[in-house]
Design an enzyme around this catalytic site. Structure first.
Site, mmCIF file in Angstrom:
data_model
loop_
_atom_site.group_PDB
_atom_site.id
_atom_site.type_symbol
_atom_site.label_atom_id
_atom_site.label_comp_id
_atom_site.label_asym_id
_atom_site.label_seq_id
_atom_site.Cartn_x
_atom_site.Cartn_y
_atom_site.Cartn_z
ATOM 1 C CD GLU A 306 -5.169 -21.270 30.671
ATOM 2 O OE1 GLU A 306 -5.179 -21.261 29.430
ATOM 3 O OE2 GLU A 306 -4.298 -20.694 31.355
ATOM 4 C CG ASP A 380 1.656 -20.385 30.991
ATOM 5 O OD1 ASP A 380 2.144 -20.978 30.020
ATOM 6 O OD2 ASP A 380 0.618 -19.719 30.947
ATOM 7 C CD GLU A 408 1.282 -16.253 27.077
ATOM 8 O OE1 GLU A 408 1.500 -17.357 26.546
ATOM 9 O OE2 GLU A 408 0.339 -16.054 27.854
HETATM 10 C C1 BDP Z 1 -1.035 -19.599 28.475
HETATM 11 C C2 BDP Z 1 -1.591 -18.584 27.536
HETATM 12 C C3 BDP Z 1 -2.927 -18.966 26.978
HETATM 13 C C4 BDP Z 1 -2.855 -20.383 26.455
HETATM 14 C C5 BDP Z 1 -2.400 -21.307 27.552
HETATM 15 C C6 BDP Z 1 -2.192 -22.733 27.080
HETATM 16 O O1 BDP Z 1 -1.705 -17.359 28.211
HETATM 17 O O2 BDP Z 1 -3.235 -18.046 25.963
HETATM 18 O O3 BDP Z 1 -4.088 -20.789 25.975
HETATM 19 O O4 BDP Z 1 -1.165 -20.896 28.031
HETATM 20 O O5 BDP Z 1 -1.057 -23.106 26.877
HETATM 21 O O6 BDP Z 1 0.330 -19.362 28.498
HETATM 22 O O7 BDP Z 1 -3.139 -23.476 26.931
#
Ligand code: BDP
Length: 713
Positions: A306, A380, A408
């Site tokens: 990401e 996730d 989340e």
């Molecule tokens: C996702 C989240 C994000 C996190 C990412 C992670 O939306 O904010 O940075 O995972 O775990 O669930 O790195």
């Protein structure tokens, strides 16, 4: 009689002066309510004997004095000498009889963190001994002992020996240096960086106590989307100040390491992990950290995920990156937790498969002090995911579990969702990689003989007075600690002890609330993502449903990528005719999931694109079943509301009302999820919502036009 009255008034004052704002978590220590039991406990516990000059025992002693005095409604203090009911707290070197009583083998088995609690006799008196090899064990033993009283257990013949199954039991805070919390729904960060290191907030102490009470022994203070600044001198002083508090409770501090830190704060031209200057920079950085925090735990790293920098920016592997950091902390006994949550939108590959593709080939290439930290599922933290295919696929590498406590994808801090059943479902899943290889056995090291083991929970803690926003969010924090200590505990056991400590020991209350908690996760799955639907929430903030969303800058952030609804059916074909993600599992698992007849229906749409009129096991069609699930989810929230409303007289008005209001919002949001999803999927299925169900009172367009520019994210 007069004495009794004074005692009763004392208890009343003691218990009612303390506002039930949730701050005290499960460590309330209110005086035992049941008069007969209170009397018994008062006979069984009369004083504490513990070496006064033993520094390392100070916090345990303090906790015992506070806890016992509260629970027994009278001052219990440290005294010289032994009476009936003396609680003796010390290491074998403090009380010479311990070695003979317990035996060297039993003591050795306790390791550094284990404890023994035993009823025994000294000088003709009946005493309770709490011991261990190290101060940490004693601290855990004290909390365990207090828990017995808090949950009204009998204590006349104690013979308890307990050691943690997992070595690193950690919270991961996604806290930023500006005190915002990524995916945090309980206020701002509890780390008051601006006033550190000079100002030590009482919260830090209570945070450490709470963690110690459930066996959590480490905390990663900073967000995985890391800021290199925390590694600069001024910030390390702040970190050291926290470490000084936490150390007293056996809680180690860890930081996230931004991979590009050598460039950003070190003025180097590169962060290439094979570059000599880069290696040297990290070595010196580690030396600097350990000078002020000698017991610093190590680094957690999110790399090449990401948008985060990582070794792949320099055509190096995750192992190259992890090993370089591991070498820097190794001389100090530190470890590196390298996250496997990686996926790239440049790759057309099913996101489900990418972490496995990247990491499996690296098995055997990591240094001994590296753990690969894997989320419970391949996408996730969804309400339900199959276990991550990396579990069982990297036998030579210690794999660490990452659960997400912050909700989340589970209704933020508004929905009552007890996560233990989710965690247990994953831990109990059989990877079939060996004869004994459940996910629990993979991560506790027993399957592949690893001694370095870990379990982390992404914290749901913030500056809200009750720490977690929702009073029941505390239960998920609690669960993480208890399960990391002993993954054989059941969801019911954990809920039961948490309810008793946090609210009340009254049977009707415990029974009702336990039932409600145990059902809550499945209820949430039903009104959000039944039958294996996943990742259909609002874009960016992840608030509410948006299965129609298809405008994200990358395909694999779009709900439509995940549900693939069309006129024929719905679901992601991950069999050989689709992305073949199932090939990443062992044959026994793959076969079960790839065959629609044997795939559990709750995973169906994870793995299959299923026609709308496919006959489910009940004989109903997929569409009808989907409607049933969504409607039953909402109905069950209403059942939770009714159950809770019956609890009014059992607990304080403050928390009763908080939960009542939150459940009302949960009901509205469950209806929102149900209506929005069914109305949208209906545009593909072209079938009616079965007769007898209340009809959505809004149009699909209404739901699609909702926007939440300021939702927390
Ligand atoms: C996702 C989240 C994000 C996190 C990412 C992670 O939306 O904010 O940075 O995972 O775990 O669930 O790195």
């Amino acid at each position: 009689m007069k004495k009794l009255l004074i005692i009763i008034i004392g208890i009343l004052i003691n218990n009612s002066l303390l506002a039930e704002d949730g701050y005290r978590l499960w460590l309330r220590y209110n005086t035992v309510h049941d008069p007969a039991l209170l009397q018994q406990y008062r006979q069984q516990i009369t004083s504490i004997l513990s070496p006064g000059d033993a520094d390392g025992l100070f916090r345990a002693q303090q906790e015992l004095i506070t806890g016992l005095s509260g629970l027994l409604g009278k001052q219990i203090s440290m005294q010289m000498g032994v009476n009936n009911g003396t609680v003796m707290v010390g290491l074998p070197q403090h009380f010479s009889f311990i070695r003979t009583l317990v035996g060297d083998t039993a003591l050795a088995r306790l390791g550094e963190e284990g404890f023994i609690i035993r009823t025994t006799r000294r000088d003709g008196k009946s005493v309770i001994l709490i011991t261990g090899n190290k101060e940490a064990g004693i601290l855990y033993g004290v909390f365990h002992f207090l828990r017995l009283l808090q949950t009204h257990q009998p204590i006349q013949q104690l013979n308890i020996s307990s050691t943690p199954k997992i070595q690193l039991r950690l919270l991961n805070h996604w806290d930023n240096l500006n005190r915002t919390v990524e995916r945090g729904y309980a206020g701002g960060s509890i780390w008051d960086w601006q006033r550190l290191p000079g100002y030590i907030d009482q919260r830090y102490i209570d945070y450490a106590r709470a963690n110690a009470s459930i066996g959590i022994n480490g905390t990663v203070l900073t967000n995985v989307n890391a800021n290199a600044m925390v590694l600069t001198e001024a910030w390390l002083q702040k970190v050291a100040a926290l470490a000084n508090v936490f150390r007293q409770y056996h809680l180690k501090v860890y930081l996230t390491a931004r991979f590009s830190a050598p460039v950003e704060i070190g003025k180097l031209k590169t962060a290439d992990p094979l570059n000599a200057e880069v290696k040297q920079w990290w070595k010196e950085k580690a030396n600097e950290i350990y000078r002020s925090i000698p017991d610093f735990g190590g680094f957690l790293v999110k790399a090449n995920s990401e948008g985060q920098p990582g070794p792949q920016n320099y055509q190096r592997t995750h192992a190259d990156g992890a090993n370089m950091l591991a070498d820097a902390v190794a001389p100090h006994g530190g470890i590196v937790m390298w996250r496997a949550f990686v996926y790239s939108n440049e790759s057309p590959e099913d996101r489900f498969k990418q972490a496995y593709n990247d990491f499996k080939p690296l098995d055997g290439q990591f240094r001994k002090n590296v753990l690969v930290q894997v989320k419970n599922g391949p996408i996730d933290f969804q309400p339900r995911e199959p276990f991550h295919p990396l579990f069982g696929a990297m036998p030579q590498t210690p794999l660490m579990m990452e659960f997400q406590l912050t909700q989340e994808y589970m209704g933020f801090a508004t929905h009552l969702v007890y996560q233990a059943p989710l965690f247990k479902e994953v831990l109990n899943a059989d990877t079939h990689s060996k004869s004994s290889s459940t996910v629990a056995q993979i991560i506790d090291g027993t399957a592949n003989n690893h001694t370095l083991t870990g379990m982390a929970g992404v914290a749901n803690i913030g500056s809200d007075i009750n720490w977690t926003g929702h009073p029941f969010g505390q239960a998920n924090w609690y669960t993480l600690g208890r399960l990391a200590w002993d993954n054989s505990l059941t969801s019911a056991q954990i809920a039961n002890e948490w309810i008793r400590q946090t609210f009340s020991n009254k049977k009707a209350f415990v029974d009702t609330v336990q039932q409600l908690m145990l059902a809550s996760r499945e209820i949430m799955v039903n009104y959000m993502t039944p039958l294996g639907l996943h990742h259909i929430m609002g874009y960016g903030h992840h608030y509410g449903p948006a299965p129609w969303y298809n405008k994200a800058p990358r395909a694999d952030w779009n709900p439509v990528y995940f549900h693939k609804a069309d006129s024929i059916g719905i679901g992601f074909d991950r069999t050989a005719s689709g992305s073949n993600a199932l090939a990443q599992y062992q044959p026994a698992v793959r076969q079960q999931f790839e065959n629609m007849a044997t795939c559990p229906e709750y995973f169906l749409l994870w793995f299959h694109h299923v026609p709308w009129d496919h006959k489910m096991r009940s004989g109903k069609t997929l569409w009808e079943t989907m409607c049933d699930k969504y409607y039953s989810g909402v109905d069950s929230v209403r059942w939770m509301q009714r159950s809770w409303n019956r609890m009014q007289n059992f607990i304080d008005a403050e928390r009763f009302n908080q939960v009542r209001q939150l459940l009302a919002i949960q009901e509205q949001e469950a209806v929102w999820w149900r209506n929005a999803c069914l109305l949208y999927f209906q545009t593909f299925s072209r079938k009616a919502i079965p007769a007898g169900y209340e009809k959505p009172d809004r149009t699909l367009q209404y739901y699609q036009e909702l926007s939440f520019p300021y939702a927390p994210n």
